[in-house]
Design an enzyme around this catalytic site. Structure first.
Site, PDB file in Angstrom:
ATOM      1  N   ASP A 193     -71.040 -30.696 -17.035  1.00  0.00           N
ATOM      2  CA  ASP A 193     -71.462 -29.790 -18.113  1.00  0.00           C
ATOM      3  C   ASP A 193     -70.370 -29.543 -19.150  1.00  0.00           C
ATOM      4  O   ASP A 193     -70.396 -28.537 -19.860  1.00  0.00           O
ATOM      5  CB  ASP A 193     -71.932 -28.451 -17.538  1.00  0.00           C
ATOM      6  N   HIS A 236     -53.823 -39.914   2.157  1.00  0.00           N
ATOM      7  CA  HIS A 236     -54.122 -40.625   0.916  1.00  0.00           C
ATOM      8  C   HIS A 236     -53.691 -39.779  -0.281  1.00  0.00           C
ATOM      9  O   HIS A 236     -53.994 -40.097  -1.423  1.00  0.00           O
ATOM     10  CB  HIS A 236     -55.632 -40.918   0.878  1.00  0.00           C
ATOM     11  N   LYS A 263     -60.325 -41.275  -9.949  1.00  0.00           N
ATOM     12  CA  LYS A 263     -61.231 -40.416  -9.202  1.00  0.00           C
ATOM     13  C   LYS A 263     -61.394 -39.130 -10.027  1.00  0.00           C
ATOM     14  O   LYS A 263     -60.653 -38.157  -9.863  1.00  0.00           O
ATOM     15  CB  LYS A 263     -60.679 -40.068  -7.818  1.00  0.00           C
ATOM     16  N   ASP A 305     -39.112 -29.079  -8.376  1.00  0.00           N
ATOM     17  CA  ASP A 305     -38.576 -27.716  -8.417  1.00  0.00           C
ATOM     18  C   ASP A 305     -39.623 -26.649  -8.108  1.00  0.00           C
ATOM     19  O   ASP A 305     -39.460 -25.476  -8.478  1.00  0.00           O
ATOM     20  CB  ASP A 305     -37.948 -27.418  -9.787  1.00  0.00           C
ATOM     21  N   LYS A 313     -51.676 -38.095  -3.256  1.00  0.00           N
ATOM     22  CA  LYS A 313     -50.697 -38.509  -4.262  1.00  0.00           C
ATOM     23  C   LYS A 313     -50.135 -37.246  -4.882  1.00  0.00           C
ATOM     24  O   LYS A 313     -50.783 -36.597  -5.705  1.00  0.00           O
ATOM     25  CB  LYS A 313     -51.350 -39.365  -5.349  1.00  0.00           C
TER      26      LYS A 313
END
Length: 310
Positions: free
Chosen positions: A235, A51, A230, A58, A53
């Protein structure tokens, strides 16, 4: 190797999540190496997948987030056909970590080992931000993403703000979020609303909302379009962005990747995005959840039975 420009291009697509189709022949004719991670088997209905990505250029520039190469990611969440998502571009030594994570899947799929200065140029610091790549891989003896989320939730003192496309936390994470509220931490979770690509995944966790809502965790549903981000910010100083969802599959079954950052300026940018999106959400209240109808409860129960497959 490579196309007319002499650039080596390797494309690894997940068999379950991608459809290369006709463009594959065009890319291969131009010199692109196209491979499929874990091609389908008649013996496997829903198998192991990547999953992740990742785009690495380079060995010096890296991109990751929740994005895919599809028309749903071509807009700016202006309507229900354009998904809301988040991604990050990085340079510096963390790119070598991202390259190594890509190579893990590439070597598994092809047997080719990518090494040397072409893929791993000498890392040079390009800023002051502290960053680290975090991955999950099928077969790991422990889940690094689970440990990361659990530790930062435990460490939070002021705020935990989460955007998650497929929010199905296990009991340990749910209890940790409630415990954080008891310490005085502002805990807000943003999930997809009615515009979602997998309705069952939206329904499945709702049967467990009660204790979280009663414990002070505030849950919001994003309304305009599918929320695929996601992200996490804690804080106002620690943040993550990548492909990892708060579900069992991301934590221990899929190959995943996210970047974590210890930096106030970057975390402020994630926080600002969260606050903008919050204005486009409806809050799920405990009273509304408690008085939902029988049909909703039934569908939630059925959906949760399939949780290991999500």
């Amino acid at each position: 190797e490579g196309g007319a420009g002499g650039v080596q291009v390797r494309l690894l697509a997940d068999a379950q999540g991608a459809k290369l189709g006709k463009p594959q022949k065009e890319m291969e004719a131009a010199g692109v190496k196209c491979k499929t991670y874990r091609p389908p088997s008649r013996y496997v209905i829903w198998g192991k997948r990547t999953h992740r990505k990742l785009v690495i250029v380079d060995g010096a520039i890296g991109y990751t987030g929740g994005f895919g190469f599809d028309k749903r990611w071509l807009g700016n969440a202006r309507n229900s056909n354009e998904w809301h998502d988040s991604a990050v571009r990085v340079t510096g030594p963390v790119v070598a970590q991202m390259q190594a994570i890509f190579c893990e899947d590439w070597t598994f799929t092809t047997g080719e080992i990518l090494a040397g200065d072409t893929f791993y140029p000498k890392p040079e610091s390009t800023g002051t931000m502290q960053a680290q790549a975090i991955k999950s891989s099928k077969g790991d003896s422990s889940s690094l993403p689970k440990m990361l989320y659990f530790m930062v939730i435990q460490a939070a003192r002021r705020s935990i703000h989460v955007q998650n496309a497929y929010f199905l936390p296990d009991a340990q994470i749910r209890e940790a979020l409630v415990a954080a509220v008891k310490r005085g931490v502002d805990v807000k979770v943003m999930v997809p609303g009615p515009q979602t690509d997998v309705p069952m995944v939206r329904l499945a966790p709702r049967s467990h909302y009660g204790p979280m809502l009663k414990g002070g965790v505030r849950i919001y549903e994003y309304q305009p379009t599918m929320l695929h981000s996601k992200t996490l910010v804690v804080d106002g100083i620690f943040s993550t962005i990548g492909s990892i969802n708060l579900d069992v599959r991301s934590m221990s079954k899929n190959a995943e990747v996210s970047l974590s950052f210890y930096d106030r300026a970057f975390s402020a940018a994630i926080e600002a995005m969260f606050q903008r999106d919050l204005k486009l959400c409806n809050e799920v209240t405990y009273e509304a959840w408690k008085h939902r109808g029988f049909s909703a409860r039934f569908l939630e129960s059925i959906s949760w039975c399939f949780e290991p497959l999500y």
